[in-house]
Scaffold this active site. Structure first.
Site, PDB file in Angstrom:
ATOM      1  N   ASN A   9      23.609  69.839  22.942  1.00 59.71           N
ATOM      2  CA  ASN A   9      24.893  70.442  23.276  1.00 59.71           C
ATOM      3  C   ASN A   9      25.476  69.656  24.446  1.00 59.71           C
ATOM      4  OD1 ASN A   9      27.047  71.990  24.044  1.00 59.71           O
ATOM      5  ND2 ASN A   9      25.854  73.782  24.678  1.00 59.71           N
ATOM      6  N   LYS A  11      28.301  69.856  25.738  1.00 55.85           N
ATOM      7  CA  LYS A  11      29.288  70.620  26.513  1.00 55.85           C
ATOM      8  C   LYS A  11      30.524  69.746  26.744  1.00 55.85           C
ATOM      9  CE  LYS A  11      25.467  73.302  28.267  1.00 55.85           C
ATOM     10  NZ  LYS A  11      24.877  74.117  29.312  1.00 55.85           N
ATOM     11  N   HIS A  97      27.423  80.869  22.946  1.00 59.97           N
ATOM     12  CA  HIS A  97      26.823  80.285  24.150  1.00 59.97           C
ATOM     13  C   HIS A  97      27.224  81.121  25.368  1.00 59.97           C
ATOM     14  CE1 HIS A  97      25.733  77.515  27.313  1.00 59.97           C
ATOM     15  NE2 HIS A  97      24.973  76.904  26.416  1.00 59.97           N
ATOM     16  N   GLU A  99      28.095  80.314  28.207  1.00 59.13           N
ATOM     17  CA  GLU A  99      29.290  79.843  28.925  1.00 59.13           C
ATOM     18  C   GLU A  99      30.560  80.375  28.259  1.00 59.13           C
ATOM     19  OE1 GLU A  99      28.152  75.746  28.744  1.00 59.13           O
ATOM     20  OE2 GLU A  99      26.501  76.199  30.125  1.00 59.13           O
ATOM     21  N   GLU A 169      18.476  81.369  24.803  1.00 54.82           N
ATOM     22  CA  GLU A 169      18.818  80.654  26.032  1.00 54.82           C
ATOM     23  C   GLU A 169      18.933  81.661  27.177  1.00 54.82           C
ATOM     24  OE1 GLU A 169      20.792  76.599  24.972  1.00 54.82           O
ATOM     25  OE2 GLU A 169      22.301  78.057  25.541  1.00 54.82           O
ATOM     26  N   GLY A 175      20.981  74.986  33.027  1.00 55.29           N
ATOM     27  CA  GLY A 175      21.524  74.088  34.048  1.00 55.29           C
ATOM     28  C   GLY A 175      20.955  74.313  35.439  1.00 55.29           C
ATOM     29  N   SER A 215      17.258  74.236  30.602  1.00 55.59           N
ATOM     30  CA  SER A 215      16.488  73.274  31.393  1.00 55.59           C
ATOM     31  C   SER A 215      15.303  72.689  30.626  1.00 55.59           C
ATOM     32  CB  SER A 215      16.028  73.900  32.718  1.00 55.59           C
ATOM     33  OG  SER A 215      17.151  74.270  33.497  1.00 55.59           O
ATOM     34  N   GLY A 237      21.887  69.285  29.528  1.00 57.81           N
ATOM     35  CA  GLY A 237      21.914  68.087  30.371  1.00 57.81           C
ATOM     36  C   GLY A 237      21.063  66.931  29.846  1.00 57.81           C
TER      37      GLY A 237
HETATM   38  P1  13P Z   1      20.610  72.746  30.045  1.00 58.97           P
HETATM   39  O1  13P Z   1      19.642  72.058  29.115  1.00 58.97           O
HETATM   40  O2  13P Z   1      21.507  71.776  30.786  1.00 58.97           O
HETATM   41  O3  13P Z   1      19.940  73.738  30.937  1.00 58.97           O
HETATM   42  O4  13P Z   1      21.615  73.566  29.110  1.00 58.97           O
HETATM   43  C1  13P Z   1      21.093  74.337  28.095  1.00 58.97           C
HETATM   44  C2  13P Z   1      22.191  74.776  27.246  1.00 58.97           C
HETATM   45  O5  13P Z   1      23.064  75.523  27.669  1.00 58.97           O
HETATM   46  C3  13P Z   1      22.248  74.282  25.860  1.00 58.97           C
HETATM   47  O6  13P Z   1      23.168  74.967  25.109  1.00 58.97           O
END
Ligand code: 13P
Length: 252
Positions: A9, A11, A97, A99, A169, A175, A215, A237
């Site tokens: 992802n 983002k 998600h 977010e 998640e 993150g 993470s 990330g």
């Molecule tokens: P990170 O791997 O950056 O923690 O993000 C996870 C995520 O939100 C994948 O959708």
């Protein structure tokens, strides 16, 4: 047998030229690998999907979107429909998600409409669920995840549900560099599979891919993926660096 999946992802990251470089690097590395019962999915920003799909035609990965609006077409300024994505050979789409739940106020009910809209066009939802830190601290994490699944997915028929990939998640792990422990991941994944079994039967539950996200990186992926009910990862990330993303794929 359920599929192992690693999905990136991205983002809202990368310029077009950076995205081209990253996709090419990942495609080249995947060419050298033998992937058995395994799917790699790249979910770049929508603008780059056509380019990603062109590369994917000759490569070992699928293309996913990060969002849709739940209508085939219409007066929804700024939005993208599943019909448009389908034409560009998109096979997956991230839905729910945290977010989007947080910054765009997406409710379980709205996510249900998105899931239906994707399935109508044969695009597989990667449905994200997970609790906030205060919810875990209050011991509510199982109840929160159960409600998310019940209100956005459990209206589906068994056949339709078979198209869905679930991603657990925990929001406190996204993150933050704080990943769920192997035990915490397994405990929740096992619980999710149990819920699916109760609703759709053991066979459907066995065939459902449940990914971990939050993470997850080149260092911890191997241990997380070794858990019985962890079938891969949804990577944020660490999906933005070809070498680390490939290391994660190799951990399956
Ligand atoms: P990170 O791997 O950056 O923690 O993000 C996870 C995520 O939100 C994948 O959708």
């Amino acid at each position: 047998m359920r599929k192992k999946i690693v999905a990136g992802n991205w983002k809202m990251n990368k310029t077009f030229s950076e995205a081209e470089d990253l996709i090419t690097e990942i495609a080249d590395a995947l060419d050298e690998m033998e992937l058995v019962n395994t799917e790699v999915v790249l979910c770049p920003p929508t603008l780059y999907i056509e380019m990603a799909s062109d590369v994917a035609e000759e490569a070992n990965f699928k293309v996913g979107a990060q969002n849709i609006y739940p209508a085939d077409a219409g007066a929804f300024t700024g939005e993208i429909s599943p019909v448009m994505l389908k034409e560009l050979k998109v096979e997956y789409c991230i839905i729910g998600h945290s977010e989007r739940r947080k910054y765009f106020n997406e409710s379980n009910e709205f996510l249900m409409a998105k899931v239906d809209s994707l399935l109508k066009h044969g695009i597989r939802p990667i449905f994200c669920c997970g609790e906030l830190l205060p919810e875990r601290e209050a011991g509510q994490h199982f109840a929160v995840v159960k409600k998310q699944l019940e209100e956005s997915l459990f209206h589906l028929t068994a056949a339709a549900f078979g198209m869905v990939v679930i991603a657990y998640e925990p929001v406190w792990a996204i993150g933050t560099g704080v990943t769920a422990s192997n035990e915490q991941a397994q405990e929740m994944h096992g619980y999710i599979r149990q819920l699916v079994a109760e609703k759709y039967g053991a066979k459907t539950a066995e065939n459902t891919s449940i990914l971990y996200g939050g993470s997850c990186n080149g260092k911890n992926a191997m241990e997380l993926f070794a858990q019985t009910d962890v079938d891969g990862g949804l990577i944020g990330g660490a999906s933005l660096k070809a070498e680390e993303f490939i290391q994660i794929v190799s951990s399956l």
